[in-house]
Design an enzyme around this catalytic site. Structure first.
Site, short mmCIF file in Angstrom:
data_model
loop_
_atom_site.label_atom_id
_atom_site.label_comp_id
_atom_site.label_asym_id
_atom_site.label_seq_id
_atom_site.Cartn_x
_atom_site.Cartn_y
_atom_site.Cartn_z
CB SER A 107 -0.87 0.01 1.26
OG SER A 107 -1.49 1.27 1.46
CE1 TYR B 37 -4.21 -2.18 4.91
CE2 TYR B 37 -3.07 -0.14 4.35
CZ TYR B 37 -3.74 -1.30 3.97
OH TYR B 37 -3.93 -1.55 2.62
#
Length: 205
Positions: free
Chosen positions: A141, A155
């Site tokens: 990401s 995350y």
């Protein structure tokens, strides 16, 4: 033109979103593809209309190392060595700040987004080493390059770790013909957006 004819590909998180699109794309390019995910019904929907001779649907939690090892053994027995692994399974927490994230949610996010990547690499690596060839693609990401409050602590940490693991794999396995890369997309309209603390408005979709 079947660019990936006879290649064996494993895609995690293949039931929805990026994983579904990637898995279907490989099948359409001629590969034999293992769709891996936790929910059997999502996998079945994702593979609708594809050649059943070139598709395997397997329910597996990538955080469960025993289950991942069993999956690896099953794929090897069915189709042989995995040529391409796509690590795409992922999750996030809510709330997300360091001081607010629940420890259980933290552990689960790290277990799926980072340890899950390790588990999958670990199970396909011996076969790739033996054939002196293999590709590992990890969907990280933008949060794996730049931490943010929006993405959250767990995350961001897990995705940074996945990028580092990719670099380590490249350094360690180059002599065995194994290549790895991490893809770091920004916002993509997939079901993980439903875990946002604040819903994403339709004007941004």
């Amino acid at each position: 033109m079947h660019t990936f004819a006879d290649k064996v590909v494993v895609v995690t998180g293949a039931g929805t979103g990026i994983g579904e699109a990637v898995a279907r794309g490989f099948v359409e390019a001629g590969a034999r593809v293992v769709f891996v995910g936790r929910r059997a019904e999502k996998l079945a929907n994702a593979a609708t209309g594809l050649d059943p001779q070139r598709v395997l649907l397997r329910s597996c939690d990538v955080a469960d190392r025993v289950a991942v090892d069993a999956l690896g053994a099953e794929v090897a027995a069915e189709w042989g060595t995995v040529d391409i692994l796509v690590n795409n399974a992922g999750t996030n927490t809510n709330p997300r700040a360091v001081g607010e994230v629940d420890p259980g949610d933290w552990d689960r996010t790290i277990a799926i987004n980072l340890t899950g990547v390790y588990n999958m690499i670990r199970t396909v690596l011996p076969g790739m080493r033996e054939q002196k060839d293999g590709i590992v693609i990890t969907v990280s990401s933008i949060a794996g390059l730049r931490a943010s409050k929006l993405a959250g602590a767990a995350y961001s940490a897990s995705k940074h770790g996945a990028v580092a693991l990719t670099h380590s794999l490249n350094e360690e396995e180059i002599a065995n013909g194994i290549r790895a890369c991490a893809i770091c997309p920004g916002e993509v309209e997939t079901p993980i957006l439903e875990k946002r603390p604040e819903p994403v408005g339709v004007e941004r979709r």
